[in-house]
Design an enzyme around this catalytic site. Structure first.
Site, PDB file in Angstrom:
ATOM      1  N   ASN A 199       0.879  -1.176   0.000  1.00 37.45           N
ATOM      2  CA  ASN A 199       0.000   0.000   0.000  1.00 37.45           C
ATOM      3  C   ASN A 199       0.914   1.222   0.000  1.00 37.45           C
ATOM      4  O   ASN A 199       1.459   1.588   1.038  1.00 37.45           O
ATOM      5  CB  ASN A 199      -0.904  -0.022   1.240  1.00 37.45           C
ATOM      6  CG  ASN A 199      -1.745   1.242   1.335  1.00 37.45           C
ATOM      7  OD1 ASN A 199      -1.788   2.047   0.404  1.00 37.45           O
ATOM      8  ND2 ASN A 199      -2.412   1.419   2.472  1.00 37.45           N
TER       9      ASN A 199
ATOM     10  N   SER B 235       3.326  -2.153  10.483  1.00 34.11           N
ATOM     11  CA  SER B 235       4.768  -2.266  10.700  1.00 34.11           C
ATOM     12  C   SER B 235       5.334  -3.645  10.343  1.00 34.11           C
ATOM     13  O   SER B 235       6.226  -4.146  11.020  1.00 34.11           O
ATOM     14  CB  SER B 235       5.129  -1.861  12.141  1.00 34.11           C
ATOM     15  OG  SER B 235       4.759  -0.509  12.364  1.00 34.11           O
TER      16      SER B 235
ATOM     17  N   GLU C 125      -6.964   4.778   7.613  1.00 33.74           N
ATOM     18  CA  GLU C 125      -6.775   6.205   7.281  1.00 33.74           C
ATOM     19  C   GLU C 125      -8.021   6.768   6.600  1.00 33.74           C
ATOM     20  O   GLU C 125      -8.344   7.951   6.748  1.00 33.74           O
ATOM     21  CB  GLU C 125      -5.515   6.386   6.416  1.00 33.74           C
ATOM     22  CG  GLU C 125      -4.253   6.203   7.263  1.00 33.74           C
ATOM     23  CD  GLU C 125      -3.039   5.666   6.524  1.00 33.74           C
ATOM     24  OE1 GLU C 125      -3.012   5.725   5.281  1.00 33.74           O
ATOM     25  OE2 GLU C 125      -2.127   5.156   7.199  1.00 33.74           O
TER      26      GLU C 125
ATOM     27  N   LYS D 180       0.113   4.217  -0.408  1.00 31.68           N
ATOM     28  CA  LYS D 180      -0.565   5.429   0.097  1.00 31.68           C
ATOM     29  C   LYS D 180      -0.322   6.571  -0.889  1.00 31.68           C
ATOM     30  O   LYS D 180      -0.293   6.333  -2.104  1.00 31.68           O
ATOM     31  CB  LYS D 180      -0.101   5.719   1.531  1.00 31.68           C
ATOM     32  CG  LYS D 180      -0.223   4.455   2.420  1.00 31.68           C
ATOM     33  CD  LYS D 180      -0.076   4.679   3.885  1.00 31.68           C
ATOM     34  CE  LYS D 180      -0.270   3.359   4.621  1.00 31.68           C
ATOM     35  NZ  LYS D 180      -0.200   3.489   6.070  1.00 31.68           N
TER      36      LYS D 180
ATOM     37  N   GLY E  68       2.420   2.414  10.840  1.00 27.10           N
ATOM     38  CA  GLY E  68       3.391   3.499  10.699  1.00 27.10           C
ATOM     39  C   GLY E  68       4.070   3.891  12.008  1.00 27.10           C
ATOM     40  O   GLY E  68       4.723   4.919  12.092  1.00 27.10           O
TER      41      GLY E  68
ATOM     42  N   HIS F 171      -9.658   1.220   4.733  1.00 24.46           N
ATOM     43  CA  HIS F 171      -8.375   1.389   5.426  1.00 24.46           C
ATOM     44  C   HIS F 171      -8.575   2.354   6.598  1.00 24.46           C
ATOM     45  O   HIS F 171      -9.371   3.290   6.512  1.00 24.46           O
ATOM     46  CB  HIS F 171      -7.325   1.930   4.450  1.00 24.46           C
ATOM     47  CG  HIS F 171      -5.947   1.922   5.039  1.00 24.46           C
ATOM     48  ND1 HIS F 171      -5.520   2.894   5.906  1.00 24.46           N
ATOM     49  CD2 HIS F 171      -4.933   1.040   4.907  1.00 24.46           C
ATOM     50  CE1 HIS F 171      -4.278   2.601   6.284  1.00 24.46           C
ATOM     51  NE2 HIS F 171      -3.897   1.489   5.695  1.00 24.46           N
TER      52      HIS F 171
ATOM     53  N   GLU G 206      -5.583  -4.728  10.478  1.00 22.84           N
ATOM     54  CA  GLU G 206      -4.541  -3.745  10.732  1.00 22.84           C
ATOM     55  C   GLU G 206      -4.859  -2.985  12.024  1.00 22.84           C
ATOM     56  O   GLU G 206      -5.677  -2.056  12.008  1.00 22.84           O
ATOM     57  CB  GLU G 206      -4.460  -2.735   9.584  1.00 22.84           C
ATOM     58  CG  GLU G 206      -4.096  -3.334   8.252  1.00 22.84           C
ATOM     59  CD  GLU G 206      -3.517  -2.290   7.299  1.00 22.84           C
ATOM     60  OE1 GLU G 206      -2.381  -2.484   6.855  1.00 22.84           O
ATOM     61  OE2 GLU G 206      -4.179  -1.281   7.030  1.00 22.84           O
TER      62      GLU G 206
HETATM   63  P1  13P Z   1       2.992   0.395   7.804  1.00 24.06           P
HETATM   64  O1  13P Z   1       3.468  -0.901   7.198  1.00 24.06           O
HETATM   65  O2  13P Z   1       3.799   1.586   7.362  1.00 24.06           O
HETATM   66  O3  13P Z   1       2.830   0.290   9.283  1.00 24.06           O
HETATM   67  O4  13P Z   1       1.524   0.672   7.206  1.00 24.06           O
HETATM   68  C1  13P Z   1       0.573  -0.329   7.281  1.00 24.06           C
HETATM   69  C2  13P Z   1      -0.578   0.044   6.428  1.00 24.06           C
HETATM   70  O5  13P Z   1      -1.302   0.987   6.716  1.00 24.06           O
HETATM   71  C3  13P Z   1      -0.803  -0.727   5.205  1.00 24.06           C
HETATM   72  O6  13P Z   1      -2.076  -0.504   4.700  1.00 24.06           O
END
Ligand code: 13P
Length: 242
Positions: A8, A205, A90, A10, A166, A88, A160
């Site tokens: 992903n 992560s 976010e 983003k 992150g 997601h 997640e």
């Molecule tokens: P990270 O791997 O940067 O923690 O992000 C996870 C994520 O949001 C994947 O959709």
């Protein structure tokens, strides 16, 4: 069940960086693990090829019409796209998405013959107050309600935990497995014909140095990866190609 690793990206990477990543990735990728990439819609055409599936990070629940700024899953399919991330954290946190709006998007995506990757997960305060399984169960029941077009090929679930995204804090393999096994149970009850065969990804992560332990868990069928998917070398390592 073949493992699946989804990058992903983003809202990261420009066109040049996408192209460079793909050249390096394709030169070493051996297809031991399925590799899918969700980029910004702008770069989808670069990703589509015979080995790597291309995805959106969100789409509209409508397929056409006066919805300024939205992206249609029907048109994405027409351009050769394969899958869409739905819900997601976010999107839930910054764009007001709820499991109910996700349900409408899931229906549209499946109807358009794309694969839906439905994301669920609890916040830190929800985990600390012991609500993890209740929250995830609620997200699944609402989001997956009335999905008659779903099957084990076109549905993927990504767990997640919001506190692990992150932050560098990964759920321990045991914590992730506990939630995955309860997701497996819910899916098996909800979709008796195929629920036990739906791929369940862990995200938060995931990195080359913790991926093996996570993938060794009984109910973890792959990963949904942000930060560590941005460098071809790291994403190759996550796909078992060192
Ligand atoms: P990270 O791997 O940067 O923690 O992000 C996870 C994520 O949001 C994947 O959709």
């Amino acid at each position: 069940m073949k493992k699946l690793m989804i990058a992903n990206w983003k809202m990261n990477k420009n066109g040049k960086e996408c192209a460079e990543f793909l050249i390096e990735f394709k030169s070493k990728y051996s297809n031991k693990i399925d590799a899918w990439i969700a980029s910004q819609p702008l770069y989808i055409k670069l990703i589509i090829n015979e080995n790597v599936k291309a995805g959106l990070q969100n789409c509209s629940e409508h397929v056409s019409g006066a919805y300024t700024g939205e992206v249609s899953s029907r048109n994405f399919k027409e351009m050769g796209g394969n899958f869409v991330l739905i819900g997601h954290s976010e999107r839930r946190q910054f764009f007001g998405e709820t499991s109910k709006t996700c349900q409408a998007k899931l229906q549209t995506v499946l109807r358009e013959n794309l694969t839906a990757v439905y994301c669920v997960g609890e916040t830190l305060s929800e985990r600390e107050s012991g609500q993890t399984l209740a929250i995830v169960s609620d997200q699944l029941h609402q989001g997956l309600n009335d999905l008659s077009a779903a099957n084990e090929e076109n549905l993927v679930i990504a767990y997640e935990p919001v506190w692990a995204i992150g932050t560098g804090k990964t759920a321990t393999p045991g914590q992730a497995q506990e939630v995955h096994s309860s997701i497996r149970k819910i899916l098996s009850e909800k979709f008796p014909g195929f629920g036990s065969k739906v791929r369940l990804l862990y995200g938060g992560s995931v990195k080359p140095d913790n991926v093996e332990e996570l993938l060794a868990q009984k109910d973890i069928d792959g990963g949904l990866v942000g930060g560590a998917s941005l460098k071809a070398k790291d994403f190759l390592a996550l796909c078992g190609d060192k």
